[in-house]
Write an enzyme that holds these catalytic residues in place. Structure first.
Site, short mmCIF file in Angstrom:
data_model
loop_
_atom_site.label_atom_id
_atom_site.label_comp_id
_atom_site.label_asym_id
_atom_site.label_seq_id
_atom_site.Cartn_x
_atom_site.Cartn_y
_atom_site.Cartn_z
CE LYS A 82 -24.76 -121.50 21.48
NZ LYS A 82 -24.61 -120.95 22.83
N GLY A 215 -22.97 -129.16 29.34
CA GLY A 215 -22.88 -130.55 29.79
C GLY A 215 -24.12 -131.08 30.48
#
EC number: 4.3.3.6
Length: 295
Positions: A82, A215
């Protein structure tokens, strides 16, 4: 000296190769090996998983390059890492290291609140998050080769990923069923390049793969996202914050592959131990919602 850039065809083709699979967040070589053994198609090398980033607060940056290198040397599957939104140098550093993909990620603290990276200016392919078709097409317009729902990372709560995937798919159906003379107005409404809407109309789908993320915490969550039309899933905190990471990793991979085999998913879900602790989205302050980062 002429800069050599990867073509869209090559970059998007690399992402297509991950279709139907699971990409797992890892923070060490040991975790990366567990992910690979479980059947992950790629790993995301981080310093902390999203739930720990959320708990720690402060500024979240690109992972220490030593961690990224350690993960790259530990596995044979593709390694992602990232970079902060708009952080040109973090992305260039990761590209120089030879990572297989860069995620311009809202999980990290944005470096630029106005501009995303011009991803077409890099040789390495990028994955980016989206909440709707407008965000998706803006990122593709900048050169993203792969998309994922933003969801709400680090919560173990799949509701936002469901919301984002359903919205993108509903907007796709609308565009596909429009007449050509309506596309320019829709492009203005979405804040998206007209040429990409025309491409969607012609192809009948997005020009890049769209994974689910944010999630996903159980085998059933992963299967749900595939049922709703995701091309694959990212699992962040859900595996290594569970009671039994090895079992969860294998079960989520199997559930993603066989997402309509409900008997199998029932068996996979037995004796897994406790999943990661979940957070209720409505209890998060607006400034704590990672999905709001970027535009």
């Amino acid at each position: 000296m002429t800069k050599i850039l990867g073509s869209d065809l090559i970059k998007r083709g690399m992402a297509q190769m991950q279709k139907g699979g699971v990409i797992m967040d890892v923070v060490s070589a040991e975790q990366a090996r567990i992910a690979e053994a479980a059947g992950a198609v790629a790993v995301m090398a981080l310093e902390r998983v999203p739930s720990d980033i959320r708990a720690a607060g402060g500024v979240a940056r690109m992972a220490n390059t030593a961690i990224v290198r350690e993960v790259m040397e530990a596995v044979s599957i593709p390694v992602m890492a990232k970079a902060r939104i708009g952080h040109i140098v973090e992305a260039r550093v990761l590209e120089a290291m030879g990572v297989d993909y860069i995620d311009e990620s809202e999980v990290l603290t944005p470096a630029d609140e106005k501009f995303h990276l011009l991803k077409s200016d890099y040789t390495v392919p990028f994955v980016c998050g989206c909440r709707d078709l407008g965000e998706a097409l803006r990122r593709i317009g900048e050169g993203a080769s792969m998309l994922r729902t933003k969801g709400e990372p680090g919560t173990g709560n799949v509701v936002e990923a469901v919301r984002h995937l359903r919205k993108v798919n509903a907007q796709l159906r609308k565009v596909i069923n429009m007449s050509h003379d309506e596309l320019m107005t829709e492009a203005k409404h979405l804040g998206a390049p007209f040429e990409l809407l025309l491409q969607i109309k012609t192809l009948g789908k997005l020009p890049v793969v769209n994974f689910a993320a944010g999630g996903i915490a159980t085998p059933a969550d992963a299967a749900l996202m595939m049922e709703l039309g995701a091309d694959g899933v990212f699992v962040g905190s859900g595996i290594f914050k569970s009671e039994n990471p090895e079992k969860f990793a294998k079960a989520i991979v199997q559930a993603t592959t066989h997402y309509q085999d409900y008997d199998l998913i029932a068996r996979l879900s037995a004796d897994l131990g406790e999943p990661m602790r979940g957070l209720e989205i409505s209890e998060l302050a607006v400034q704590d919602r990672m999905q709001e980062r970027g535009w």
